[in-house]
Design a protein around this motif. Structure first.
Motif, PDB file in Angstrom:
ATOM      1  N   MET A  25       0.794  -1.192   0.000  1.00 17.97           N
ATOM      2  CA  MET A  25       0.000   0.000   0.000  1.00 17.97           C
ATOM      3  C   MET A  25       0.844   1.267   0.000  1.00 17.97           C
ATOM      4  N   ALA A  26       2.137   1.127  -0.066  1.00 20.98           N
ATOM      5  CA  ALA A  26       3.002   2.298  -0.049  1.00 20.98           C
ATOM      6  C   ALA A  26       2.827   3.134  -1.306  1.00 20.98           C
ATOM      7  N   GLY A  27       2.342   2.533  -2.368  1.00 24.96           N
ATOM      8  CA  GLY A  27       2.136   3.280  -3.606  1.00 24.96           C
ATOM      9  C   GLY A  27       1.019   4.303  -3.498  1.00 24.96           C
ATOM     10  N   ASN A  28       0.121   4.149  -2.520  1.00 25.45           N
ATOM     11  CA  ASN A  28      -0.995   5.077  -2.364  1.00 25.45           C
ATOM     12  C   ASN A  28      -0.692   6.224  -1.406  1.00 25.45           C
ATOM     13  N   ALA A  29       0.440   6.189  -0.748  1.00 25.30           N
ATOM     14  CA  ALA A  29       0.780   7.238   0.221  1.00 25.30           C
ATOM     15  C   ALA A  29       1.202   8.506  -0.520  1.00 25.30           C
ATOM     16  N   PRO A  30       0.694   9.658  -0.080  1.00 24.53           N
ATOM     17  CA  PRO A  30       1.086  10.900  -0.749  1.00 24.53           C
ATOM     18  C   PRO A  30       2.542  11.249  -0.444  1.00 24.53           C
ATOM     19  N   VAL A  31       3.180  11.839  -1.410  1.00 20.89           N
ATOM     20  CA  VAL A  31       4.566  12.269  -1.250  1.00 20.89           C
ATOM     21  C   VAL A  31       4.542  13.752  -0.900  1.00 20.89           C
ATOM     22  N   THR A  32       5.115  14.084   0.238  1.00 22.49           N
ATOM     23  CA  THR A  32       5.126  15.481   0.667  1.00 22.49           C
ATOM     24  C   THR A  32       6.550  15.905   1.009  1.00 22.49           C
ATOM     25  N   ALA A  33       6.791  17.179   0.853  1.00 22.87           N
ATOM     26  CA  ALA A  33       8.085  17.749   1.228  1.00 22.87           C
ATOM     27  C   ALA A  33       8.038  18.155   2.699  1.00 22.87           C
ATOM     28  N   PRO A  34       9.186  18.249   3.352  1.00 22.10           N
ATOM     29  CA  PRO A  34       9.189  18.630   4.772  1.00 22.10           C
ATOM     30  C   PRO A  34       8.546  19.995   5.033  1.00 22.10           C
ATOM     31  N   ASP A  35       8.616  20.917   4.082  1.00 20.99           N
ATOM     32  CA  ASP A  35       8.031  22.234   4.313  1.00 20.99           C
ATOM     33  C   ASP A  35       6.507  22.234   4.180  1.00 20.99           C
ATOM     34  N   GLN A  36       5.914  21.126   3.744  1.00 22.59           N
ATOM     35  CA  GLN A  36       4.467  21.039   3.656  1.00 22.59           C
ATOM     36  C   GLN A  36       3.837  20.545   4.955  1.00 22.59           C
ATOM     37  N   HIS A  37       4.648  20.063   5.860  1.00 21.56           N
ATOM     38  CA  HIS A  37       4.123  19.567   7.129  1.00 21.56           C
ATOM     39  C   HIS A  37       3.798  20.730   8.051  1.00 21.56           C
ATOM     40  N   LYS A  38       2.954  20.481   9.017  1.00 25.98           N
ATOM     41  CA  LYS A  38       2.594  21.511   9.986  1.00 25.98           C
ATOM     42  C   LYS A  38       3.829  21.865  10.814  1.00 25.98           C
ATOM     43  N   PRO A  39       4.169  23.138  10.942  1.00 24.88           N
ATOM     44  CA  PRO A  39       5.367  23.514  11.700  1.00 24.88           C
ATOM     45  C   PRO A  39       5.184  23.262  13.196  1.00 24.88           C
ATOM     46  N   THR A  40       6.295  23.096  13.875  1.00 23.71           N
ATOM     47  CA  THR A  40       6.285  22.884  15.316  1.00 23.71           C
ATOM     48  C   THR A  40       5.939  24.183  16.015  1.00 23.71           C
ATOM     49  N   ASN A  41       5.135  24.090  17.057  1.00 20.17           N
ATOM     50  CA  ASN A  41       4.750  25.277  17.809  1.00 20.17           C
ATOM     51  C   ASN A  41       5.915  25.700  18.706  1.00 20.17           C
ATOM     52  N   ARG A  42       6.592  26.757  18.304  1.00 21.61           N
ATOM     53  CA  ARG A  42       7.789  27.224  19.004  1.00 21.61           C
ATOM     54  C   ARG A  42       7.463  27.688  20.419  1.00 21.61           C
ATOM     55  N   LYS A  43       6.276  28.245  20.631  1.00 22.15           N
ATOM     56  CA  LYS A  43       5.892  28.741  21.953  1.00 22.15           C
ATOM     57  C   LYS A  43       5.862  27.601  22.968  1.00 22.15           C
ATOM     58  N   TRP A  44       5.282  26.464  22.597  1.00 18.80           N
ATOM     59  CA  TRP A  44       5.188  25.340  23.525  1.00 18.80           C
ATOM     60  C   TRP A  44       6.558  24.724  23.784  1.00 18.80           C
ATOM     61  N   LEU A  45       7.441  24.745  22.787  1.00 19.79           N
ATOM     62  CA  LEU A  45       8.792  24.238  23.008  1.00 19.79           C
ATOM     63  C   LEU A  45       9.546  25.113  24.005  1.00 19.79           C
ATOM     64  N   ARG A  46       9.388  26.416  23.876  1.00 19.47           N
ATOM     65  CA  ARG A  46      10.048  27.339  24.805  1.00 19.47           C
ATOM     66  C   ARG A  46       9.501  27.174  26.219  1.00 19.47           C
ATOM     67  N   ILE A  47       8.195  27.072  26.339  1.00 19.08           N
ATOM     68  CA  ILE A  47       7.586  26.883  27.659  1.00 19.08           C
ATOM     69  C   ILE A  47       8.072  25.583  28.275  1.00 19.08           C
ATOM     70  N   GLY A  48       8.129  24.519  27.485  1.00 19.83           N
ATOM     71  CA  GLY A  48       8.604  23.230  27.984  1.00 19.83           C
ATOM     72  C   GLY A  48      10.054  23.289  28.448  1.00 19.83           C
ATOM     73  N   ALA A  49      10.894  24.007  27.716  1.00 18.99           N
ATOM     74  CA  ALA A  49      12.299  24.114  28.103  1.00 18.99           C
ATOM     75  C   ALA A  49      12.455  24.896  29.405  1.00 18.99           C
ATOM     76  N   VAL A  50      11.709  25.985  29.553  1.00 16.43           N
ATOM     77  CA  VAL A  50      11.813  26.798  30.767  1.00 16.43           C
ATOM     78  C   VAL A  50      11.256  26.034  31.973  1.00 16.43           C
TER      79      VAL A  50
END
Length: 74
Positions: A1-26
């Motif tokens: 079934m791998a032939g039916n999977a869409p091919v996407t570029a990394p920039d098409q994915h939803k970006p990481t929420n930087r605010k939550w990463l900063r809060i988690g680090a602090v």
């Protein structure tokens, strides 16, 4: 079934929420400082290592925010 999977570029994915990463680090840095300050250990070396690790985490957040604000990081 791998032939039916869409091919996407990394920039098409939803970006990481930087605010939550900063809060988690602090929050993680604060927990490390609290564990060093109120831990049940005898020596002081553990405290110093913990403070350095927490400081590096906060420094990474500050540098990331400064680079993002300056336009050097997207």
């Amino acid at each position: 079934m791998a032939g039916n999977a869409p091919v996407t570029a990394p920039d098409q994915h939803k970006p990481t929420n930087r605010k939550w990463l900063r809060i988690g680090a602090v929050v993680s840095a604060a927990i490390i400082v609290l564990m060093a300050a109120f831990g049940n250990h005898e020596g002081r070396v553990e405290n110093y290592v913990s403070y350095v690790i927490a400081g590096l985490m906060v420094l990474a957040v500050v540098v990331d925010a400064a680079m993002h604000r300056a336009g050097l990081r997207d």
